[in-house]
Design a protein around this motif. Structure first.
Motif, short mmCIF file in Angstrom:
data_model
loop_
_atom_site.label_atom_id
_atom_site.label_comp_id
_atom_site.label_asym_id
_atom_site.label_seq_id
_atom_site.Cartn_x
_atom_site.Cartn_y
_atom_site.Cartn_z
N ILE A 76 0.84 -1.20 0.00
CA ILE A 76 0.00 0.00 0.00
C ILE A 76 0.87 1.25 0.00
N THR A 77 1.95 1.21 0.79
CA THR A 77 2.86 2.36 0.87
C THR A 77 3.46 2.67 -0.49
N VAL A 78 3.91 1.65 -1.21
CA VAL A 78 4.49 1.86 -2.53
C VAL A 78 3.44 2.36 -3.52
N SER A 79 2.24 1.82 -3.44
CA SER A 79 1.20 2.13 -4.43
C SER A 79 0.69 3.56 -4.33
N ILE A 80 0.83 4.20 -3.15
CA ILE A 80 0.33 5.57 -3.00
C ILE A 80 1.46 6.59 -3.06
N PHE A 81 2.56 6.22 -3.72
CA PHE A 81 3.68 7.16 -3.84
C PHE A 81 3.18 8.46 -4.48
N PRO A 82 3.46 9.61 -3.85
CA PRO A 82 2.93 10.89 -4.35
C PRO A 82 3.44 11.22 -5.75
N ALA A 83 2.53 11.65 -6.59
CA ALA A 83 2.90 12.02 -7.96
C ALA A 83 3.84 13.21 -7.99
N GLY A 84 3.74 14.08 -6.99
CA GLY A 84 4.58 15.27 -6.94
C GLY A 84 5.91 15.08 -6.25
N GLY A 85 6.25 13.84 -5.89
CA GLY A 85 7.51 13.59 -5.20
C GLY A 85 7.30 13.38 -3.71
N VAL A 86 8.38 13.07 -3.02
CA VAL A 86 8.32 12.74 -1.60
C VAL A 86 7.94 13.97 -0.78
N GLN A 87 6.94 13.79 0.07
CA GLN A 87 6.50 14.84 0.99
C GLN A 87 6.69 14.34 2.42
N SER A 88 6.58 15.25 3.38
CA SER A 88 6.86 14.90 4.78
C SER A 88 5.99 13.76 5.26
N TRP A 89 4.69 13.80 4.96
CA TRP A 89 3.79 12.76 5.43
C TRP A 89 4.15 11.39 4.86
N TYR A 90 4.62 11.40 3.61
CA TYR A 90 4.96 10.13 2.98
C TYR A 90 6.26 9.57 3.57
N LEU A 91 7.22 10.45 3.84
CA LEU A 91 8.46 10.00 4.47
C LEU A 91 8.17 9.37 5.83
N LEU A 92 7.28 9.99 6.60
CA LEU A 92 6.90 9.43 7.90
C LEU A 92 6.21 8.08 7.73
N LEU A 93 5.39 7.96 6.68
CA LEU A 93 4.71 6.69 6.42
C LEU A 93 5.71 5.59 6.10
N VAL A 94 6.71 5.88 5.28
CA VAL A 94 7.73 4.89 4.93
C VAL A 94 8.52 4.49 6.18
N ILE A 95 8.85 5.47 7.03
CA ILE A 95 9.56 5.16 8.27
C ILE A 95 8.72 4.24 9.15
N ALA A 96 7.41 4.54 9.27
CA ALA A 96 6.52 3.70 10.07
C ALA A 96 6.46 2.28 9.51
N GLU A 97 6.41 2.18 8.18
CA GLU A 97 6.38 0.86 7.54
C GLU A 97 7.65 0.08 7.84
N HIS A 98 8.79 0.77 7.79
CA HIS A 98 10.06 0.13 8.09
C HIS A 98 10.11 -0.35 9.54
N VAL A 99 9.69 0.50 10.46
CA VAL A 99 9.74 0.15 11.88
C VAL A 99 8.85 -1.06 12.16
N PHE A 100 7.64 -1.06 11.58
CA PHE A 100 6.73 -2.18 11.80
C PHE A 100 7.29 -3.47 11.22
N SER A 101 7.87 -3.39 10.03
CA SER A 101 8.48 -4.57 9.42
C SER A 101 9.66 -5.06 10.25
N THR A 102 10.46 -4.14 10.77
CA THR A 102 11.58 -4.49 11.64
C THR A 102 11.09 -5.20 12.89
N PHE A 103 10.03 -4.66 13.48
CA PHE A 103 9.48 -5.22 14.71
C PHE A 103 9.04 -6.67 14.51
#
Length: 572
Positions: free
Chosen positions: A403-430
């Motif tokens: 889901i995170t990959v599929s909603i990549f912003p058309a206008g490039g990386v934004q703050s909310w998306y960077l936080l989302l990717v970090i959250a996805e990484h942390v959850f996967s790590t956990f």
């Protein structure tokens, strides 16, 4: 008598096989959720009997003198260690750090850099370079038994291995930039040739690791041998962190332009060739210093090089071991697309190397902290039930990643998306950490104490292979399921301004080489079906089916078996 003979021989086997008992190969996809497994040993705290056995194995031990007091494992801090142990601890950290440098590149940075030039299938071939860390069990007895008394049991391997690694990095550093640009291209080297160089470096690291782990048992005094695991964790973690997170950031031109330059440039502050050259010379200098200034304690020559192989075969004939092997080989299929492709797909969409480095940097302390809590939970709950919870969580993490990959912003990386990717990484790590710690606790619980090192090494090797062998096929499938078409430009273009031949008709641009040809020729590559989404869902479905129909039932049955069900006939 059979049991006592097995016990005496097992002390030798445990010393040499403990070096491969708990670390899983780093996945060559840049996913630190799996690299984390490289930095752990399944070494239980040593009791006084184990400490005494280590002392008696030393050349300096003799019954001709007064019998020393039975040593007890110490629990004091680092600064309370004897000065010599502190120095030897730092030496171990340095040696493990040297392993982490090429491993961080092979398992992290290089796959990211290759994505700019190669397809997912070709990166799947490169992932084979990490195999030596999964298979080093098979030659560890040779490293332990073959050595020169003049040089020393461990230095006989460490010195030449590090010199070969150093010269290998110097040679590779002198041509790596050209290799990266031409590998897989017409007239350039094949991806198999490129992978061969990294396979060589990882093989050298894996072999050095066997020797260093064995040396750690005698470098530290018997009561402080447990600090060897800490040295390995600190050193290997630091080396991988430097070669993955730090290098990736400083190799990024965008990172350098944002934080260090007033005049923008496409080049980063650090090149892969320069980095390899620096560490090649560092390897050589450190090895020369080790040869000149560090004396190794003499040890007795030991017979029985085939003992480990024989005992492994006996363990493999146990029915319960055969069942857990099947579980290990199929259990990680459900996560392979997430572990192997998600980060690469984010880079392909334009996430940026500097953002990926920042994500991993933030994820790193969570990885360490969550590992602590996962260890506590494995004591409070039955290990394989906790493992099952982590399994389900990891399947959810794979869906979350898609889901995170599929909603990549058309206008490039934004703050909310960077936080989302970090959250996805942390959850996967956990979830990954929970699974690893739980299965490590299970291995330690069922391993036959008479042959504990060999037993746990075998289980860890099979677990490692379960996370390694599917990756090649998964990455190949991503390319196979991707459908993309290159459309010629609707506008008139000046062919002299293009990087390649002008695109005049549509063609498939599903793989990286064709995508580059399309873009360089002024065309646009339209992705009709992204193979990542298809393969990830297929992996999750396979993981869910195998979990519900086989894995969960089997692991809970195995957990409920009495310990005698895991013992060899002669040791019950």
């Amino acid at each position: 008598m059979g049991v006592e003979t097995r016990r005496s021989k097992s002390k030798k086997r445990d010393d040499l096989s403990v070096s491969t008992s708990g670390r899983v190969n780093g996945h060559s996809n840049g996913n630190m959720n799996n690299n984390m497994e490289l930095r752990r040993k399944n070494i239980a705290p040593q009791d006084s009997g184990q400490v005494t056995a280590n002392l008696m194995a030393r050349e300096s031990f003799s019954l001709d003198e007064n019998v020393p007091k039975t040593p007890v494992a110490n629990n004091h801090g680092f600064w309370e260690l004897p000065i010599q142990d502190q120095k030897n601890f730092m030496l171990l950290v340095l040696l493990y750090f040297l392993q982490g440098v090429p491993m961080g590149l092979a398992a992290g940075s290089v796959p990211f850099l290759l994505k700019e030039h190669l397809s997912f299938g070709e990166i799947g071939i490169f992932s084979l370079a990490s195999y030596p860390y999964s298979l080093k069990l098979f030659w560890s007895p040779i490293v332990d038994a073959v050595w020169s008394p003049k040089v020393g049991r461990r230095k006989s391997w460490i010195l030449p291995i590090q010199l070969m690694s150093g010269f290998g990095m110097l040679y590779l550093g002198s041509m790596i930039e050209d290799l990266m640009a031409t590998t897989g291209k017409p007239g350039g080297p094949s991806i198999w040739n490129f992978t061969g160089w990294w396979f060589f470096l990882v093989f050298m690291c894996a072999t050095q690791d066997i020797a260093v782990d064995g040396w750690a048992l005698t470098l530290l005094t018997p009561g402080n041998v447990s600090y060897a695991s800490t040295a390995q964790t600190v050193g290997l973690t630091a080396g991988q962190f430097l070669s993955y997170t730090v290098f990736l950031a400083f190799n990024s031109g965008d990172f350098a332009n944002r934080y260090f330059r007033s005049v923008p440039s496409e080049e980063g502050l650090m090149s892969l060739g320069g980095y390899l050259t620096f560490w090649g010379w560092a390897y050589i200098a450190i090895t020369i210093g080790l040869a000149l200034f560090k004396k190794e304690e003499k040890t007795r020559n030991e017979d029985g090089i085939w003992d480990v192989y024989k005992i492994m075969w006996e363990v493999l004939k146990l029915r319960n071991i055969q069942t857990i092997i099947i579980v290990h080989l199929i259990a990680k299929i459900g996560f392979q697309a997430n572990d192997g492709v998600t980060n690469l797909k984010l880079l392909e969409k334009g996430f940026g190397k500097e953002n990926m480095a920042l994500t991993v940097l933030i994820d790193f302390p969570f990885e360490i902290g969550l590992g602590y809590y996962a260890g506590k939970w494995s004591q409070e709950y039955t290990p394989m039930r906790l493992w099952c919870w982590g399994f389900v969580g990891r399947l959810i993490a794979a869906v979350f990643a898609q889901i995170t990959v599929s909603i990549f912003p058309a206008g490039g990386v934004q703050s909310w998306y960077l936080l989302l990717v970090i959250a996805e990484h942390v959850f996967s790590t956990f979830t990954s950490t929970v699974m690893f710690v739980a299965v490590s606790a299970f291995h330690a619980r069922v391993a036959d104490p008479v042959i504990g090192g060999t037993y746990m090494t075998l289980l860890a090797t099979v677990s490692n292979l379960g996370g390694t062998f599917p990756k090649y096929f998964v990455l190949r499938l991503v390319d196979a399921f991707t459908r993309a078409t290159c459309h010629p430009s609707a506008k008139a273009l000046d062919s002299s301004t293009l990087k390649g031949p002008l695109v005049t008709e549509a063609f498939s641009c599903a793989v990286q080489a064709e995508r580059e040809r399309c873009e360089h020729g002024g065309g646009s590559c339209e992705i009709l079906h992204d193979g990542f989404y298809i393969v990830n869902i297929l992996c999750v479905i396979v993981g869910l089916l195998t979990f519900t129909m086989y894995i969960r039932k089997k692991v809970l049955i195995l957990q409920g078996l009495p310990l005698r069900a895991w013992r060899l006939a002669g040791s019950r």
